[in-house]
Design a protein around this motif. Structure first.
Motif, PDB file in Angstrom:
ATOM      1  N   SER A  99       0.875  -1.536  -0.005  1.00 59.92           N
ATOM      2  CA  SER A  99       0.005   0.092   0.144  1.00 59.92           C
ATOM      3  C   SER A  99       1.087   1.414   0.131  1.00 59.92           C
ATOM      4  O   SER A  99       0.363   2.356  -0.385  1.00 59.92           O
ATOM      5  CB  SER A  99      -1.035   0.006   1.262  1.00 59.92           C
ATOM      6  N   PHE A 100       2.175   1.231   0.291  1.00 62.68           N
ATOM      7  CA  PHE A 100       3.022   2.263   0.247  1.00 62.68           C
ATOM      8  C   PHE A 100       3.233   2.617  -1.121  1.00 62.68           C
ATOM      9  O   PHE A 100       3.489   3.970  -1.283  1.00 62.68           O
ATOM     10  CB  PHE A 100       4.170   2.079   1.190  1.00 62.68           C
ATOM     11  N   GLY A 101       3.101   1.784  -2.001  1.00 63.48           N
ATOM     12  CA  GLY A 101       3.486   1.988  -3.388  1.00 63.48           C
ATOM     13  C   GLY A 101       2.043   2.152  -4.324  1.00 63.48           C
ATOM     14  O   GLY A 101       2.282   2.891  -5.003  1.00 63.48           O
ATOM     15  N   ILE A 102       1.225   1.509  -3.713  1.00 57.90           N
ATOM     16  CA  ILE A 102      -0.253   1.624  -4.301  1.00 57.90           C
ATOM     17  C   ILE A 102      -1.257   2.190  -3.244  1.00 57.90           C
ATOM     18  O   ILE A 102      -1.887   1.216  -2.622  1.00 57.90           O
ATOM     19  CB  ILE A 102      -0.703   0.367  -5.128  1.00 57.90           C
ATOM     20  N   PRO A 103      -1.359   3.307  -2.912  1.00 56.52           N
ATOM     21  CA  PRO A 103      -2.040   3.599  -1.759  1.00 56.52           C
ATOM     22  C   PRO A 103      -3.784   3.443  -1.916  1.00 56.52           C
ATOM     23  O   PRO A 103      -3.846   3.110  -0.679  1.00 56.52           O
ATOM     24  CB  PRO A 103      -2.118   5.145  -1.869  1.00 56.52           C
ATOM     25  N   ALA A 104      -4.134   3.174  -3.074  1.00 58.95           N
ATOM     26  CA  ALA A 104      -5.607   2.767  -3.087  1.00 58.95           C
ATOM     27  C   ALA A 104      -5.855   1.171  -2.351  1.00 58.95           C
ATOM     28  O   ALA A 104      -6.815   0.868  -1.781  1.00 58.95           O
ATOM     29  CB  ALA A 104      -6.099   2.794  -4.150  1.00 58.95           C
ATOM     30  N   LEU A 105      -4.830   0.503  -2.323  1.00 61.73           N
ATOM     31  CA  LEU A 105      -4.775  -0.663  -1.491  1.00 61.73           C
ATOM     32  C   LEU A 105      -5.003  -0.804  -0.088  1.00 61.73           C
ATOM     33  O   LEU A 105      -5.396  -1.618   0.643  1.00 61.73           O
ATOM     34  CB  LEU A 105      -3.531  -1.815  -1.934  1.00 61.73           C
ATOM     35  N   GLY A 106      -4.729   0.503   0.402  1.00 61.32           N
ATOM     36  CA  GLY A 106      -4.786   0.773   2.057  1.00 61.32           C
ATOM     37  C   GLY A 106      -6.210   0.281   2.366  1.00 61.32           C
ATOM     38  O   GLY A 106      -6.340   0.112   3.354  1.00 61.32           O
ATOM     39  N   VAL A 107      -6.988   0.433   1.503  1.00 58.72           N
ATOM     40  CA  VAL A 107      -8.596   0.397   1.650  1.00 58.72           C
ATOM     41  C   VAL A 107      -8.662  -1.057   2.106  1.00 58.72           C
ATOM     42  O   VAL A 107      -9.290  -1.590   3.262  1.00 58.72           O
ATOM     43  CB  VAL A 107      -9.398   0.652   0.546  1.00 58.72           C
ATOM     44  N   LEU A 108      -8.032  -1.998   1.372  1.00 60.21           N
ATOM     45  CA  LEU A 108      -8.180  -3.572   1.532  1.00 60.21           C
ATOM     46  C   LEU A 108      -7.385  -3.769   2.809  1.00 60.21           C
ATOM     47  O   LEU A 108      -7.999  -4.703   3.758  1.00 60.21           O
ATOM     48  CB  LEU A 108      -7.299  -4.379   0.536  1.00 60.21           C
ATOM     49  N   HIS A 109      -6.100  -3.031   3.307  1.00 63.72           N
ATOM     50  CA  HIS A 109      -5.552  -3.179   4.481  1.00 63.72           C
ATOM     51  C   HIS A 109      -6.488  -2.820   5.766  1.00 63.72           C
ATOM     52  O   HIS A 109      -6.587  -3.526   6.818  1.00 63.72           O
ATOM     53  CB  HIS A 109      -4.316  -2.001   4.647  1.00 63.72           C
ATOM     54  N   GLY A 110      -7.419  -1.811   5.544  1.00 58.12           N
ATOM     55  CA  GLY A 110      -8.358  -1.549   6.566  1.00 58.12           C
ATOM     56  C   GLY A 110      -9.502  -2.356   6.952  1.00 58.12           C
ATOM     57  O   GLY A 110      -9.641  -3.211   7.997  1.00 58.12           O
ATOM     58  N   ILE A 111      -9.932  -3.070   5.495  1.00 51.90           N
ATOM     59  CA  ILE A 111     -10.867  -4.127   5.565  1.00 51.90           C
ATOM     60  C   ILE A 111     -10.387  -5.419   6.263  1.00 51.90           C
ATOM     61  O   ILE A 111     -11.128  -6.168   7.295  1.00 51.90           O
ATOM     62  CB  ILE A 111     -11.728  -4.142   4.368  1.00 51.90           C
ATOM     63  N   ASN A 112      -9.177  -5.659   5.899  1.00 50.91           N
ATOM     64  CA  ASN A 112      -8.596  -6.970   6.303  1.00 50.91           C
ATOM     65  C   ASN A 112      -8.516  -6.776   7.984  1.00 50.91           C
ATOM     66  O   ASN A 112      -8.563  -7.961   8.612  1.00 50.91           O
ATOM     67  CB  ASN A 112      -7.195  -7.325   5.664  1.00 50.91           C
ATOM     68  N   GLY A 113      -8.067  -5.837   8.305  1.00 50.38           N
ATOM     69  CA  GLY A 113      -7.837  -5.558   9.811  1.00 50.38           C
ATOM     70  C   GLY A 113      -9.160  -5.779  10.459  1.00 50.38           C
ATOM     71  O   GLY A 113      -9.091  -6.486  11.466  1.00 50.38           O
ATOM     72  N   LEU A 114     -10.368  -5.472   9.894  1.00 50.28           N
ATOM     73  CA  LEU A 114     -11.526  -5.654  10.355  1.00 50.28           C
ATOM     74  C   LEU A 114     -11.834  -7.319  10.771  1.00 50.28           C
ATOM     75  O   LEU A 114     -12.468  -7.888  11.327  1.00 50.28           O
ATOM     76  CB  LEU A 114     -12.618  -4.756  10.025  1.00 50.28           C
ATOM     77  N   ALA A 115     -11.314  -7.829   9.383  1.00 54.85           N
ATOM     78  CA  ALA A 115     -11.623  -9.354   9.245  1.00 54.85           C
ATOM     79  C   ALA A 115     -10.633 -10.078  10.237  1.00 54.85           C
ATOM     80  O   ALA A 115     -11.291 -11.087  10.977  1.00 54.85           O
ATOM     81  CB  ALA A 115     -11.024  -9.877   7.964  1.00 54.85           C
ATOM     82  N   ILE A 116      -9.747  -9.674  10.536  1.00 51.26           N
ATOM     83  CA  ILE A 116      -8.840 -10.248  11.764  1.00 51.26           C
ATOM     84  C   ILE A 116      -9.604 -10.030  13.008  1.00 51.26           C
ATOM     85  O   ILE A 116      -9.579 -10.982  13.965  1.00 51.26           O
ATOM     86  CB  ILE A 116      -7.504  -9.633  12.030  1.00 51.26           C
ATOM     87  N   ALA A 117     -10.036  -9.009  13.520  1.00 52.42           N
ATOM     88  CA  ALA A 117     -10.988  -8.697  14.496  1.00 52.42           C
ATOM     89  C   ALA A 117     -12.247  -9.579  14.498  1.00 52.42           C
ATOM     90  O   ALA A 117     -12.633 -10.305  15.533  1.00 52.42           O
ATOM     91  CB  ALA A 117     -11.378  -7.351  15.008  1.00 52.42           C
TER      92      ALA A 117
END
Length: 138
Positions: A99-117
């Protein structure tokens, strides 16, 4: 061991909540600093960002301990849920790096964090279900 399993699963869920809070804090600190004329560049960092990074490492360690503990307990589907948590944590790390190279993928980082929880919460709830009692004849 069920109590340890439940406690670690709950800690992972709580740690994700703190991750969400810390990245929100980081965003507001960035906005405030920018309003104050602070230059936001490659060397910029703030408490929220630092906490998010450190806590992410802690979640990774907790996930590994969680997987180990899952083999020492009889929680229904406990190993599978712990394995999913570990897999999602690995994906989380990869999404952060990419996501540092492709910032739009940061959205998936956030969603995946919720999946972990969510998976950790499911695991904690499963650990609260009493173990099946063997049938007694008599």
């Amino acid at each position: 061991m069920r109590a340890a399993y439940r406690a670690i699963a709950s800690l992972i869920g709580l740690a994700v909540v703190l991750q969400v809070a810390s990245i929100a804090l980081a965003g507001f600190i960035i906005a405030n600093d920018a309003d104050d004329g602070v230059t936001i560049g490659a060397d910029y960092s703030n408490f929220g960002q630092s906490w998010h990074s450190i806590a992410g490492s802690v979640i990774g360690l907790l996930a590994l301990v969680f997987l180990i503990v899952s083999f020492l307990t009889d929680v229904p589907r406990g190993r599978m849920l712990a394995g999913i948590v570990v897999g999602l944590v690995v994906l989380q790390f990869l999404l952060a790096v990419v996501s540092f190279g492709i910032p739009a993928l940061g959205v998936l980082h956030g969603i995946n964090g919720l999946a972990i929880a969510g998976v950790a919460g499911t695991a904690a709830r499963r650990a609260s279900i009493p173990a099946a009692q063997p049938a007694t004849s008599g």
